[in-house]
Write a protein that holds these residues in place. Structure first.
Motif, PDB file in Angstrom:
ATOM      1  N   ARG A 160      82.972  21.826 -18.783  1.00 29.07           N
ATOM      2  CA  ARG A 160      83.536  20.591 -19.337  1.00 29.07           C
ATOM      3  C   ARG A 160      82.510  19.838 -20.182  1.00 29.07           C
ATOM      4  NH1 ARG A 160      85.418  16.059 -15.209  1.00 29.07           N
ATOM      5  NH2 ARG A 160      86.371  17.903 -14.252  1.00 29.07           N
ATOM      6  N   TYR A 161      81.259  19.842 -19.725  1.00 27.34           N
ATOM      7  CA  TYR A 161      80.215  19.110 -20.435  1.00 27.34           C
ATOM      8  C   TYR A 161      79.394  20.002 -21.374  1.00 27.34           C
ATOM      9  CZ  TYR A 161      81.123  14.958 -17.664  1.00 27.34           C
ATOM     10  OH  TYR A 161      81.716  13.845 -17.103  1.00 27.34           O
ATOM     11  N   ASN A 162      79.788  21.263 -21.501  1.00 26.08           N
ATOM     12  CA  ASN A 162      79.100  22.206 -22.388  1.00 26.08           C
ATOM     13  C   ASN A 162      77.613  22.300 -22.076  1.00 26.08           C
ATOM     14  OD1 ASN A 162      78.960  24.114 -24.475  1.00 26.08           O
ATOM     15  ND2 ASN A 162      78.473  22.546 -26.002  1.00 26.08           N
ATOM     16  N   ARG A 163      77.335  22.489 -20.774  1.00 24.56           N
ATOM     17  CA  ARG A 163      75.960  22.650 -20.316  1.00 24.56           C
ATOM     18  C   ARG A 163      75.839  23.980 -19.570  1.00 24.56           C
ATOM     19  NH1 ARG A 163      75.527  19.013 -23.330  1.00 24.56           N
ATOM     20  NH2 ARG A 163      74.514  16.998 -23.038  1.00 24.56           N
ATOM     21  N   PRO A 164      74.700  24.655 -19.692  1.00 26.52           N
ATOM     22  CA  PRO A 164      74.551  25.927 -18.989  1.00 26.52           C
ATOM     23  C   PRO A 164      74.364  25.753 -17.485  1.00 26.52           C
ATOM     24  CG  PRO A 164      72.575  25.419 -20.277  1.00 26.52           C
ATOM     25  CD  PRO A 164      73.567  24.366 -20.593  1.00 26.52           C
ATOM     26  N   LEU A 165      74.972  26.656 -16.721  1.00 30.31           N
ATOM     27  CA  LEU A 165      74.783  26.708 -15.272  1.00 30.31           C
ATOM     28  C   LEU A 165      73.948  27.930 -14.937  1.00 30.31           C
ATOM     29  CD1 LEU A 165      75.376  25.752 -12.360  1.00 30.31           C
ATOM     30  CD2 LEU A 165      77.354  27.305 -12.387  1.00 30.31           C
ATOM     31  N   ILE A 166      72.830  27.693 -14.266  1.00 29.93           N
ATOM     32  CA  ILE A 166      71.926  28.738 -13.819  1.00 29.93           C
ATOM     33  C   ILE A 166      72.044  28.855 -12.303  1.00 29.93           C
ATOM     34  CG2 ILE A 166      69.532  29.543 -13.823  1.00 29.93           C
ATOM     35  CD1 ILE A 166      70.832  29.139 -16.625  1.00 29.93           C
ATOM     36  N   ILE A 167      72.126  30.085 -11.802  1.00 26.42           N
ATOM     37  CA  ILE A 167      72.205  30.331 -10.363  1.00 26.42           C
ATOM     38  C   ILE A 167      70.819  30.691  -9.854  1.00 26.42           C
ATOM     39  CG2 ILE A 167      73.277  31.683  -8.533  1.00 26.42           C
ATOM     40  CD1 ILE A 167      75.268  29.983 -10.094  1.00 26.42           C
ATOM     41  N   ASN A 168      70.372  29.995  -8.826  1.00 23.18           N
ATOM     42  CA  ASN A 168      69.077  30.303  -8.230  1.00 23.18           C
ATOM     43  C   ASN A 168      69.196  31.559  -7.366  1.00 23.18           C
ATOM     44  OD1 ASN A 168      67.106  29.930  -5.720  1.00 23.18           O
ATOM     45  ND2 ASN A 168      66.217  28.838  -7.441  1.00 23.18           N
ATOM     46  N   ASP A 169      68.398  32.557  -7.681  1.00 20.50           N
ATOM     47  CA  ASP A 169      68.235  33.774  -6.857  1.00 20.50           C
ATOM     48  C   ASP A 169      69.377  34.788  -6.933  1.00 20.50           C
ATOM     49  OD1 ASP A 169      66.006  32.442  -5.972  1.00 20.50           O
ATOM     50  OD2 ASP A 169      66.637  32.281  -3.885  1.00 20.50           O
ATOM     51  N   HIS A 170      70.617  34.346  -6.876  1.00 22.72           N
ATOM     52  CA  HIS A 170      71.737  35.233  -6.565  1.00 22.72           C
ATOM     53  C   HIS A 170      72.359  35.832  -7.836  1.00 22.72           C
ATOM     54  CE1 HIS A 170      71.737  34.348  -2.251  1.00 22.72           C
ATOM     55  NE2 HIS A 170      71.372  33.131  -2.619  1.00 22.72           N
ATOM     56  N   ILE A 171      71.862  36.994  -8.216  1.00 18.18           N
ATOM     57  CA  ILE A 171      72.342  37.652  -9.428  1.00 18.18           C
ATOM     58  C   ILE A 171      73.811  38.033  -9.289  1.00 18.18           C
ATOM     59  CG2 ILE A 171      72.042  39.666 -10.911  1.00 18.18           C
ATOM     60  CD1 ILE A 171      69.058  39.624 -10.182  1.00 18.18           C
ATOM     61  N   ALA A 172      74.205  38.511  -8.111  1.00 15.91           N
ATOM     62  CA  ALA A 172      75.595  38.924  -7.906  1.00 15.91           C
ATOM     63  C   ALA A 172      76.548  37.745  -8.092  1.00 15.91           C
ATOM     64  CB  ALA A 172      75.766  39.535  -6.513  1.00 15.91           C
ATOM     65  N   LEU A 173      76.165  36.560  -7.611  1.00 12.73           N
ATOM     66  CA  LEU A 173      77.004  35.377  -7.781  1.00 12.73           C
ATOM     67  C   LEU A 173      77.111  35.007  -9.253  1.00 12.73           C
ATOM     68  CD1 LEU A 173      78.673  33.111  -6.518  1.00 12.73           C
ATOM     69  CD2 LEU A 173      76.548  31.799  -6.261  1.00 12.73           C
ATOM     70  N   CYS A 174      76.022  35.122  -9.977  1.00 12.80           N
ATOM     71  CA  CYS A 174      76.051  34.861 -11.418  1.00 12.80           C
ATOM     72  C   CYS A 174      77.065  35.761 -12.100  1.00 12.80           C
ATOM     73  CB  CYS A 174      74.655  35.060 -12.021  1.00 12.80           C
ATOM     74  SG  CYS A 174      74.577  34.873 -13.817  1.00 12.80           S
ATOM     75  N   LEU A 175      77.073  37.025 -11.742  1.00 12.74           N
ATOM     76  CA  LEU A 175      78.021  37.967 -12.330  1.00 12.74           C
ATOM     77  C   LEU A 175      79.457  37.651 -11.913  1.00 12.74           C
ATOM     78  CD1 LEU A 175      76.014  41.283 -11.817  1.00 12.74           C
ATOM     79  CD2 LEU A 175      76.538  40.188 -14.011  1.00 12.74           C
ATOM     80  N   THR A 176      79.650  37.330 -10.635  1.00 14.87           N
ATOM     81  CA  THR A 176      80.991  37.029 -10.137  1.00 14.87           C
ATOM     82  C   THR A 176      81.606  35.837 -10.858  1.00 14.87           C
ATOM     83  OG1 THR A 176      80.493  37.923  -7.938  1.00 14.87           O
ATOM     84  CG2 THR A 176      82.317  36.368  -8.082  1.00 14.87           C
ATOM     85  N   LEU A 177      80.796  34.789 -11.027  1.00 12.70           N
ATOM     86  CA  LEU A 177      81.282  33.562 -11.661  1.00 12.70           C
ATOM     87  C   LEU A 177      81.261  33.635 -13.180  1.00 12.70           C
ATOM     88  CD1 LEU A 177      79.403  30.886  -9.498  1.00 12.70           C
ATOM     89  CD2 LEU A 177      81.800  31.592  -9.277  1.00 12.70           C
ATOM     90  N   ASP A 178      80.493  34.573 -13.727  1.00 17.05           N
ATOM     91  CA  ASP A 178      80.154  34.606 -15.149  1.00 17.05           C
ATOM     92  C   ASP A 178      79.444  33.306 -15.543  1.00 17.05           C
ATOM     93  OD1 ASP A 178      79.861  35.673 -17.696  1.00 17.05           O
ATOM     94  OD2 ASP A 178      81.830  34.971 -18.380  1.00 17.05           O
ATOM     95  N   ALA A 179      78.463  32.929 -14.705  1.00 17.45           N
ATOM     96  CA  ALA A 179      77.606  31.784 -15.015  1.00 17.45           C
ATOM     97  C   ALA A 179      76.664  32.168 -16.159  1.00 17.45           C
ATOM     98  CB  ALA A 179      76.817  31.370 -13.781  1.00 17.45           C
ATOM     99  N   ASP A 180      75.855  31.217 -16.584  1.00 17.06           N
ATOM    100  CA  ASP A 180      75.059  31.423 -17.795  1.00 17.06           C
ATOM    101  C   ASP A 180      73.743  32.147 -17.545  1.00 17.06           C
ATOM    102  OD1 ASP A 180      76.699  29.900 -19.864  1.00 17.06           O
ATOM    103  OD2 ASP A 180      76.511  28.448 -18.250  1.00 17.06           O
ATOM    104  N   GLY A 181      73.321  32.257 -16.282  1.00 13.08           N
ATOM    105  CA  GLY A 181      72.081  32.967 -16.020  1.00 13.08           C
ATOM    106  C   GLY A 181      71.586  32.748 -14.611  1.00 13.08           C
ATOM    107  N   VAL A 182      70.365  33.225 -14.358  1.00 15.33           N
ATOM    108  CA  VAL A 182      69.754  33.107 -13.041  1.00 15.33           C
ATOM    109  C   VAL A 182      68.324  32.599 -13.175  1.00 15.33           C
ATOM    110  CG1 VAL A 182      71.119  34.957 -12.006  1.00 15.33           C
ATOM    111  CG2 VAL A 182      68.894  35.491 -13.019  1.00 15.33           C
ATOM    112  N   HIS A 183      67.838  32.067 -12.061  1.00 12.90           N
ATOM    113  CA  HIS A 183      66.423  31.708 -11.955  1.00 12.90           C
ATOM    114  C   HIS A 183      65.838  32.481 -10.794  1.00 12.90           C
ATOM    115  CE1 HIS A 183      62.883  29.074 -12.409  1.00 12.90           C
ATOM    116  NE2 HIS A 183      62.745  29.327 -11.114  1.00 12.90           N
ATOM    117  N   VAL A 184      64.734  33.180 -11.039  1.00 10.07           N
ATOM    118  CA  VAL A 184      64.117  33.988  -9.991  1.00 10.07           C
ATOM    119  C   VAL A 184      62.704  33.496  -9.714  1.00 10.07           C
ATOM    120  CG1 VAL A 184      65.507  36.030 -10.452  1.00 10.07           C
ATOM    121  CG2 VAL A 184      63.342  35.742 -11.663  1.00 10.07           C
ATOM    122  N   GLY A 185      62.299  33.632  -8.445  1.00 10.01           N
ATOM    123  CA  GLY A 185      60.964  33.216  -8.025  1.00 10.01           C
ATOM    124  C   GLY A 185      60.158  34.397  -7.540  1.00 10.01           C
ATOM    125  N   GLY A 186      59.050  34.091  -6.913  1.00 14.19           N
ATOM    126  CA  GLY A 186      58.123  35.132  -6.506  1.00 14.19           C
ATOM    127  C   GLY A 186      58.653  36.089  -5.462  1.00 14.19           C
TER     128      GLY A 186
END
Length: 216
Positions: free
Chosen positions: A58-84
């Motif tokens: 609605r606000y035309n902003r990207p949604l990044i999923i922390n850690d969970h690549i599968a959830l990003c794919l399921t939702l078709d979110a804009d990307g992921v953030h990964v840590g160490g």
């Protein structure tokens, strides 16, 4: 990618409360949103992720999923953030392809940022710079790393760790592109006012970029 506030969600189980506060922050001008809930069940994670994605669209902003690549794919979110301790940048990029955002936590380590850039990261995040109410860091990141990274890393730089508009100011002055914050927004009486205070920090940078872009 945008400059400004990179909003990161707290570990709230109440989806309505999470969405309401996030809506206020996005309405006030938050540049990006990361969904991060370390203790959520898979079903709650899907529920909250879907609700936040609808809000970001609605606000035309990207949604990044922390850690969970599968959830990003399921939702078709804009990307992921990964840590160490998560999937590597290279793994995330391989799974998600070239069109998604992949962010990388680099703590206080410039070598990690170099590796993240080599492996296909979209941005690198440094921190923590200050004591955080959410994440306990066993170290403090030296602000000089921003200056060093700007000289050799051709990616947007995110700063994190105890961020308020006041203590983020010198980091933005050194060239940070995005300031990641959780508590200073989600515990505020008026979240939008804090978002706007963060946004002011980047006004000078935007004017400078506009002048450079318009130069002949």
């Amino acid at each position: 990618m945008h400059q400004g506030l990179y909003l990161v969600t707290p570990d709230w189980d109440d989806t309505d409360q999470l969405v309401d506060t996030t809506r206020a922050a996005l309405h006030a001008g938050a540049a990006m949103l990361q969904y991060r809930h370390k203790g959520a069940s898979p079903s709650l994670r899907r529920e909250q992720g879907a609700a936040l994605l609808a809000l970001c669209r609605r606000y035309n902003r990207p949604l990044i999923i922390n850690d969970h690549i599968a959830l990003c794919l399921t939702l078709d979110a804009d990307g992921v953030h990964v840590g160490g301790t998560d999937a590597s940048v290279a793994q995330a990029r391989s799974i998600l392809g070239p069109g998604k955002i992949v962010g990388a936590s680099c703590y206080g380590d410039l070598a990690l940022a170099r590796a993240a850039q080599r492996d296909g990261a979209s941005y690198v995040a440094f921190g923590g710079f200050y004591p955080s109410r959410v994440k306990q860091y066993s170290f403090r990141t030296d602000p000089a790393i921003i200056t060093q990274a700007k000289a050799e890393i051709a990616l947007p730089l995110v700063v994190i760790g105890g961020m308020t508009p006041a203590n983020a100011a010198p980091l933005v002055g050194r060239g940070a592109d995005l300031v990641a914050a959780i508590s200073s927004i989600y515990t505020a009486e008026v979240p939008g006012a804090v978002v706007r205070a963060f946004d002011v920090l980047f006004a000078g940078q935007r004017k400078s970029c506009a002048k450079q872009g318009g130069a002949v």
